[in-house]
Design a protein around this motif. Sequence first.
Motif, mmCIF file in Angstrom:
data_model
loop_
_atom_site.group_PDB
_atom_site.id
_atom_site.type_symbol
_atom_site.label_atom_id
_atom_site.label_comp_id
_atom_site.label_asym_id
_atom_site.label_seq_id
_atom_site.Cartn_x
_atom_site.Cartn_y
_atom_site.Cartn_z
ATOM 1 N N ALA A 32 -3.789 -3.812 -10.439
ATOM 2 C CA ALA A 32 -2.428 -3.229 -9.946
ATOM 3 C C ALA A 32 -2.220 -3.043 -8.533
ATOM 4 N N TRP A 36 0.623 -5.080 -6.211
ATOM 5 C CA TRP A 36 1.530 -4.250 -5.346
ATOM 6 C C TRP A 36 1.380 -4.832 -4.039
ATOM 7 N N VAL A 40 4.182 -6.467 -1.227
ATOM 8 C CA VAL A 40 4.424 -5.859 0.037
ATOM 9 C C VAL A 40 4.179 -6.929 1.017
#
Length: 704
Positions: A32, A36, A40
């Motif tokens: 996860a 993420w 970004v």
Amino acid sequence: MSSKPRPVSESNRKCRKGAVAAAALLVFVLAALIFWLHGVYVERENRHRHQAERELQSINQLQLQAMVGWRQQSLRDAGMLVEDTLLAEALGRWLGEGDVEARERVRERLRTLEELGHYTAVHFVDPQGKVRLSSRPGGSGPGIERVPATEHHALQGALSTAVPVMSDPVSDPVFAFPFAGVFAPLYDGVRAIGAVWLVQDLRSELLPLVEPWPTPSQTARSSIVWREGQAARYLNAPRGVRVEVLQYAYPLDAAPTVVTQALEGMRGVFYARDELGREVMAMASPVFGTGWLLVSAVEVAEVFAGVRTRELFALSLPVSLLLLAAAGVFVVMLRRAAHRERELMQALQRNLWWLESAQQAAAIGHFAIDPKRGRIQLSALCRQIYGVDEENLDLAAWVELIDPADRERVTAVAAQLARGEEVKRLQYRIHPADAPHTRRWVEVWSKSMQEGDEGERRVIGVVQDISVRKAVEAELAEHRVRLEAQLRLDPLTGVANRRALDESAGFQLALAVRGGTPLGLLMIDVDHFKAFNDYYGHPAGDQCLKAVAEALQARVGRAGDLVARYGGEEFAVLLPLSDGNEALALGRRLCAVVEALQLPHAASPTAPCVTISIGVAWLAPDASVGVQVRAAGESCAGVHAEGEREGGALPPLAQRLFEEADAALYEAKRLGRNRAILFAAPEPGGVSAPILPRSSAAEAVSQA
């Protein structure tokens, strides 16, 4: 009743299940987190890309506005000539009646336009393109008889439409430089009698608007291109291609590049490859009213240089921290209680080793002061900084190592800390025990803390050798002083610039008022310098200005005298403690010195070599008001108030002094140049010589 102990195998199975569950949870969290972080990273890379595109677009538009402004100004100058009926009438009288006086008035009008509009040459041509009249006798160069064939269509377009027309950039043997012409059609009634041909050197007028890049970049460049048959013609060649201006063309049927896409209609920011195959980010904009395109490009490799590495490094930090935390948790879960103490000891040893390594890398030592016993405990690095061997040192011996100039201040701070005050930061100098003749700078952070049940206080802190930093700061301060001095020097000639002259004029004016002493000023102009530039070229003109400046500087050597470049080919010499006769004598000597250089000037009607004209003015002290400029009528109090202020415009008296010197300079030009003229003060009841503003002075001299 005691509980029955569980079998070892069951305990092991539960431990393994817990470990598997923890590992699965860790893998999920890592997946996860990576997902993420990838989002970004993409978002931040796109943000950087958009920022670079906006910067490229802004620079392209700024350069485009400068180009359009340059073109519109040239067309406005030509439009004023079209509407000048007096000029057309004078041309008609000359062409129809052979009026020589009318011809000379037209020539003077063309010369004024050349000087004020910064044109390389200004000619009057007939409808067939023959050069009939130039701004200066003989034209701007030998052999200019007709408009080049490449310019003839622009001439015919201007005559047929009755509006000014600018031609495309041209490289023709008639001039030794690439140029662009503007034709202003003129009519005697309804009959076309010809056009005024305004010639501009593109190297000095257009290229400086687009070639300098306002932000630091190694690969960014803007080029002016247009379609010429089956090729793209460049005004300035792409980066890495070393050819002269207007000598580079790229075939449109070759490999697609930024320019070919721009000529096919691509606008705004886009990505392509340049003429040498490099991937670039580009911006193309049409130049209004022309077939030109302004193409700005920067290599993609430079735009994203270091960005990906930096972003990946920054985003990997959370992953590293999470992995470290997960590893710690995993170790705690797997370790048995029997190994707990040993692990803590190992962790403590690691932390102490890291701390010591960090201190070694940062050159930071630590110490502890026991005020009650008068002792100081020093770490190994601290002992190295102070140049001592003892780990425990008497406070008195430690104080002796401090520079005498800082000793009282340091001991006062130590006493404050011993009484329980807050953290103190201090910088001071020491003389190490192993090298007493050297001096080091140290920075100390100290804090008072209480120990034991009896409340004894100790002072602990860290010390760092900052001698190198102090040396760098001193060097930077000296560099800053040198830079400030360079801001007041003219970069071409090496003498003072206009800013230094204005500052010195205000200062010397205040001194002259207080001391009742005279203040002289010479305004110097190199005779026929525009003709020198046209004949020999701008590089030779720069060398001429350097030689004149060196001659002036060598001759004006008295303390307080200032030689400055006033602007263009004009110089000024400020002469404290010099009256009119002394300043005039120096001006005549300077005329002789420059003439003695024997710098050839074949285009000068005054002399075969470079000469100068000088206007002389001075301020005379007056017993009633302290100081006055002749016929100025200003009070001493006003001089003090204006002369001592900093910044802003020149004081009124200084401004008057410059105006008088300027008027005397134009009088010297009117009387034949190569001479020094003292400004004539009015006789009692008489009328003084006129003081003309700089905008009208040239016209007055030309009319005279």
